[in-house]
Design a protein around this motif. Sequence first.
Motif, PDB file in Angstrom:
ATOM      1  N   UNK A   1       0.217  -0.854   0.027  1.00 22.68           N
ATOM      2  CA  UNK A   1       0.308   0.197   0.101  1.00 22.68           C
ATOM      3  C   UNK A   1       1.096   1.182  -0.145  1.00 22.68           C
ATOM      4  N   UNK A   2       2.315   1.569  -0.083  1.00 24.05           N
ATOM      5  CA  UNK A   2       3.153   2.619  -0.017  1.00 24.05           C
ATOM      6  C   UNK A   2       3.173   3.298  -1.815  1.00 24.05           C
ATOM      7  N   UNK A   3       3.862   4.015  -1.696  1.00 24.57           N
ATOM      8  CA  UNK A   3       3.334   4.985  -2.932  1.00 24.57           C
ATOM      9  C   UNK A   3       4.598   6.138  -2.868  1.00 24.57           C
ATOM     10  N   UNK A   4       4.155   7.195  -3.910  1.00 26.23           N
ATOM     11  CA  UNK A   4       4.478   8.019  -3.356  1.00 26.23           C
ATOM     12  C   UNK A   4       2.709   9.340  -3.668  1.00 26.23           C
TER      13      UNK A   4
ATOM     14  N   UNK B   1      -3.829  11.338   1.179  1.00 27.31           N
ATOM     15  CA  UNK B   1      -3.752   9.531   2.217  1.00 27.31           C
ATOM     16  C   UNK B   1      -3.232   8.735   1.375  1.00 27.31           C
ATOM     17  N   UNK B   2      -2.893   8.143   2.541  1.00 28.74           N
ATOM     18  CA  UNK B   2      -2.112   6.654   1.890  1.00 28.74           C
ATOM     19  C   UNK B   2      -2.745   5.795   3.324  1.00 28.74           C
ATOM     20  N   UNK B   3      -3.384   4.072   2.716  1.00 26.25           N
ATOM     21  CA  UNK B   3      -3.599   2.820   3.484  1.00 26.25           C
ATOM     22  C   UNK B   3      -2.294   1.600   3.890  1.00 26.25           C
ATOM     23  N   UNK B   4      -1.995   1.669   4.453  1.00 20.89           N
ATOM     24  CA  UNK B   4      -0.171   0.199   3.913  1.00 20.89           C
ATOM     25  C   UNK B   4      -1.531  -0.342   5.294  1.00 20.89           C
ATOM     26  N   UNK B   5      -0.951  -1.499   5.116  1.00 20.63           N
ATOM     27  CA  UNK B   5      -1.478  -3.048   5.180  1.00 20.63           C
ATOM     28  C   UNK B   5      -0.167  -3.757   5.657  1.00 20.63           C
ATOM     29  N   UNK B   6      -0.348  -5.137   6.106  1.00 25.65           N
ATOM     30  CA  UNK B   6      -0.003  -5.793   7.021  1.00 25.65           C
ATOM     31  C   UNK B   6      -0.737  -7.276   6.350  1.00 25.65           C
ATOM     32  N   UNK B   7      -0.255  -7.852   6.051  1.00 24.67           N
ATOM     33  CA  UNK B   7      -0.875  -9.511   6.675  1.00 24.67           C
ATOM     34  C   UNK B   7      -0.029 -10.289   7.074  1.00 24.67           C
ATOM     35  N   UNK B   8       0.099 -11.289   7.582  1.00 19.60           N
ATOM     36  CA  UNK B   8       0.606 -11.796   8.286  1.00 19.60           C
ATOM     37  C   UNK B   8       0.056 -13.474   8.277  1.00 19.60           C
TER      38      UNK B   8
ATOM     39  N   UNK C   1      -3.461  -5.907   9.706  1.00 18.52           N
ATOM     40  CA  UNK C   1      -3.432  -4.590  10.141  1.00 18.52           C
ATOM     41  C   UNK C   1      -3.026  -3.655   9.793  1.00 18.52           C
ATOM     42  N   UNK C   2      -3.590  -2.745   9.394  1.00 19.43           N
ATOM     43  CA  UNK C   2      -3.215  -0.810   8.812  1.00 19.43           C
ATOM     44  C   UNK C   2      -2.743   0.117   9.600  1.00 19.43           C
ATOM     45  N   UNK C   3      -2.454   0.894   8.632  1.00 18.08           N
ATOM     46  CA  UNK C   3      -1.874   2.179   8.991  1.00 18.08           C
ATOM     47  C   UNK C   3      -2.320   2.561   8.140  1.00 18.08           C
ATOM     48  N   UNK C   4      -3.630   3.839   8.716  1.00 13.74           N
ATOM     49  CA  UNK C   4      -4.235   4.351   7.797  1.00 13.74           C
ATOM     50  C   UNK C   4      -3.965   6.254   7.832  1.00 13.74           C
ATOM     51  N   UNK C   5      -2.727   6.723   6.786  1.00 15.28           N
ATOM     52  CA  UNK C   5      -2.036   7.946   7.185  1.00 15.28           C
ATOM     53  C   UNK C   5      -2.845   9.151   6.385  1.00 15.28           C
ATOM     54  N   UNK C   6      -3.123  10.086   7.086  1.00 13.48           N
ATOM     55  CA  UNK C   6      -3.722  11.103   6.517  1.00 13.48           C
ATOM     56  C   UNK C   6      -2.937  12.321   6.386  1.00 13.48           C
TER      57      UNK C   6
ATOM     58  N   UNK D   1      10.669  -8.629  14.921  1.00 13.17           N
ATOM     59  CA  UNK D   1      10.227  -9.213  13.623  1.00 13.17           C
ATOM     60  C   UNK D   1       9.674  -8.574  12.766  1.00 13.17           C
ATOM     61  N   UNK D   2       9.702  -8.541  12.075  1.00 11.25           N
ATOM     62  CA  UNK D   2       9.277  -6.896  10.681  1.00 11.25           C
ATOM     63  C   UNK D   2       9.433  -7.944   9.566  1.00 11.25           C
ATOM     64  N   UNK D   3       8.388  -7.393   8.386  1.00  9.55           N
ATOM     65  CA  UNK D   3       8.614  -7.695   7.351  1.00  9.55           C
ATOM     66  C   UNK D   3       9.849  -6.793   6.354  1.00  9.55           C
ATOM     67  N   UNK D   4       9.453  -6.475   4.859  1.00  6.06           N
ATOM     68  CA  UNK D   4      10.522  -6.586   4.414  1.00  6.06           C
ATOM     69  C   UNK D   4      10.546  -4.801   4.572  1.00  6.06           C
ATOM     70  N   UNK D   5       9.246  -4.489   4.602  1.00  2.37           N
ATOM     71  CA  UNK D   5       9.259  -2.651   4.703  1.00  2.37           C
ATOM     72  C   UNK D   5       8.576  -2.633   3.023  1.00  2.37           C
ATOM     73  N   UNK D   6       8.186  -1.240   3.140  1.00  4.82           N
ATOM     74  CA  UNK D   6       7.654  -0.860   1.613  1.00  4.82           C
ATOM     75  C   UNK D   6       7.396   0.921   2.244  1.00  4.82           C
ATOM     76  N   UNK D   7       8.220   1.204   0.967  1.00  2.00           N
ATOM     77  CA  UNK D   7       8.507   2.993   0.642  1.00  2.00           C
ATOM     78  C   UNK D   7       7.438   3.786   1.014  1.00  2.00           C
ATOM     79  N   UNK D   8       6.902   4.367   1.062  1.00  2.66           N
ATOM     80  CA  UNK D   8       6.179   5.713   0.933  1.00  2.66           C
ATOM     81  C   UNK D   8       7.411   7.238   0.978  1.00  2.66           C
ATOM     82  N   UNK D   9       6.554   7.696  -0.100  1.00  2.00           N
ATOM     83  CA  UNK D   9       7.410   9.188  -0.312  1.00  2.00           C
ATOM     84  C   UNK D   9       6.499   9.939  -0.163  1.00  2.00           C
ATOM     85  N   UNK D  10       6.479  11.245   0.353  1.00  2.96           N
ATOM     86  CA  UNK D  10       5.039  12.047   0.584  1.00  2.96           C
ATOM     87  C   UNK D  10       6.286  13.641  -0.346  1.00  2.96           C
ATOM     88  N   UNK D  11       6.119  13.839  -1.339  1.00  2.00           N
ATOM     89  CA  UNK D  11       6.306  15.091  -2.538  1.00  2.00           C
ATOM     90  C   UNK D  11       5.421  15.241  -3.241  1.00  2.00           C
ATOM     91  N   UNK D  12       5.842  16.660  -3.482  1.00  2.00           N
ATOM     92  CA  UNK D  12       4.802  17.088  -4.373  1.00  2.00           C
ATOM     93  C   UNK D  12       5.878  17.213  -6.021  1.00  2.00           C
TER      94      UNK D  12
END
Length: 115
Positions: A8-11, A17-24, A79-84, A104-115
């Motif tokens: 769910x990450x991205x630019x 807003x973005x919503x990150x998901x974590x499936x386990x 699990x989710x993380x709603x980011x506004x 104990x964590x996942x590989x991670x997902x990039x979130x980039x906030x930029x205009x």
Amino acid sequence: QVQLVESGGGLVQPGGSLRLSCTTSGFDFSHSWMSWFRQAPGKGLDWVSSISPSSLSKSYLDSVQGRFNISRNNAENTMWLHMNNLQSEDTAVYYCTKDLSDAIRGRGIQVTVSS
């Protein structure tokens, strides 16, 4: 085998807003505290938010309080993380973690906030 997979990450533009998901899988999700951590470019790993197994207890880093919301569905082991109102300082790799640490964590997902 414990597996945590973020998505769910991205630019996104500032204010967006973005919503990150974590499936386990591979552990008793419904009885585990879960957390999100992040690592900004050139910085260390920082705790962002945690949620109790029942969802009754949630905590947040001061700088994201009121903008981010953590949630979970124990039936879906997700699990989710709603980011506004995202800001440039939220740019980071975000990690889903089991329990309250980053051990104990996942590989991670990039979130980039930029205009």
